[in-house]
Write a protein that holds these residues in place. Structure first.
Motif, PDB file in Angstrom:
ATOM      1  N   UNK A 105      59.213 -15.384  28.917  1.00  0.00           N
ATOM      2  CA  UNK A 105      59.495 -14.588  27.723  1.00  0.00           C
ATOM      3  C   UNK A 105      61.004 -14.520  27.556  1.00  0.00           C
ATOM      4  N   UNK A 106      61.495 -14.961  26.425  1.00  0.00           N
ATOM      5  CA  UNK A 106      62.937 -14.933  26.167  1.00  0.00           C
ATOM      6  C   UNK A 106      63.271 -13.801  25.198  1.00  0.00           C
ATOM      7  N   UNK A 145      55.365  -0.979  24.659  1.00  0.00           N
ATOM      8  CA  UNK A 145      54.410  -1.453  23.651  1.00  0.00           C
ATOM      9  C   UNK A 145      53.618  -2.680  24.125  1.00  0.00           C
ATOM     10  N   UNK A 146      54.215  -3.513  24.966  1.00  0.00           N
ATOM     11  CA  UNK A 146      53.494  -4.679  25.478  1.00  0.00           C
ATOM     12  C   UNK A 146      52.373  -4.234  26.399  1.00  0.00           C
ATOM     13  N   UNK A 147      52.662  -3.320  27.305  1.00  0.00           N
ATOM     14  CA  UNK A 147      51.633  -2.821  28.227  1.00  0.00           C
ATOM     15  C   UNK A 147      50.532  -2.128  27.450  1.00  0.00           C
ATOM     16  N   UNK A 172      47.431 -14.120  28.645  1.00  0.00           N
ATOM     17  CA  UNK A 172      48.721 -14.380  29.289  1.00  0.00           C
ATOM     18  C   UNK A 172      48.694 -15.797  29.831  1.00  0.00           C
ATOM     19  N   UNK A 173      49.570 -16.638  29.306  1.00  0.00           N
ATOM     20  CA  UNK A 173      49.612 -18.040  29.731  1.00  0.00           C
ATOM     21  C   UNK A 173      50.308 -18.149  31.087  1.00  0.00           C
ATOM     22  N   UNK A 177      56.346  -9.403  35.045  1.00  0.00           N
ATOM     23  CA  UNK A 177      55.176 -10.182  35.435  1.00  0.00           C
ATOM     24  C   UNK A 177      53.960  -9.626  34.704  1.00  0.00           C
ATOM     25  N   UNK A 178      53.120 -10.527  34.277  1.00  0.00           N
ATOM     26  CA  UNK A 178      51.900 -10.108  33.591  1.00  0.00           C
ATOM     27  C   UNK A 178      50.758 -11.023  34.021  1.00  0.00           C
ATOM     28  N   UNK A 179      49.583 -10.455  33.995  1.00  0.00           N
ATOM     29  CA  UNK A 179      48.392 -11.213  34.369  1.00  0.00           C
ATOM     30  C   UNK A 179      47.241 -10.705  33.525  1.00  0.00           C
TER      31      UNK A 179
END
Length: 167
Positions: free
Chosen positions: A153-154, A163-165, A147-148, A141-143
């Motif tokens: 995310x596949x 790396x995303x965080x 972030x759409x 989960x992201x907010x």
């Protein structure tokens, strides 16, 4: 530190018990039990003279184990093993050799392999017992900005989280 040494000195460790309980002259592989849920192929050495001598023999042991794990049935006649992976299929990097040679899932983690020592049965049904094994699928989960809402995310893997965080 003194109390810790006294406590540790008075109890056995699984590793020490294992070293004493197994006939290493006849052992090619072993299942240490929970929490590893994997099988380790033993390399031939001074303390493990029955282990595999080379990669060809290791490969033959792995092939046999995979075949026999997939054919394994429980007392109810149903397959016990959902999936078996060689460590290289799951792990990468400089420490992959520290992982078990085979990792398996037994009945969606509801049927756990028992420890080798003192086990009265090979498997235990844990379908109604809470335990901490991780599943292959996960939730992300992201907010925030960029972030759409509702986007999926596949193809992401656990290695993508850090790396995303940080981004």
């Amino acid at each position: 530190a003194r109390v810790r040494r006294k406590i540790r000195g008075g109890r056995s460790s699984f590793k020490n018990d294992l070293l004493e309980a197994i006939d290493w002259t006849r052992t090619k592989a072993f299942f240490p039990g929970v929490p590893i849920q994997g099988i380790v192929v033993v390399r031939e050495g001074p303390q493990t003279p029955g282990g595999v001598a080379d990669e060809g023999e290791r490969r033959a042991v792995l092939d046999r184990l995979i075949r026999e794990l997939r054919a394994l049935e429980g007392p109810d006649g149903l397959p016990v093993i959902d999936e078996v992976w060689q460590r290289e299929e799951l792990y990468s990097g400089p420490y992959v050799s520290h992982a078990p040679d085979l990792v398996f899932v037994a009945r969606d983690y509801a049927c756990l392999g028992r420890p080798v020592l003192g086990a009265r049965s090979w498997f235990r049904d844990c379908s109604k017992t809470p335990h901490g094994f991780h599943r292959m699928g996960g939730v992300w989960m992201a907010y925030g900005e960029g972030v759409a809402p509702g986007a999926e995310v596949a193809g992401a893997q656990i290695a993508d989280v850090t790396p995303t965080v940080l981004h």
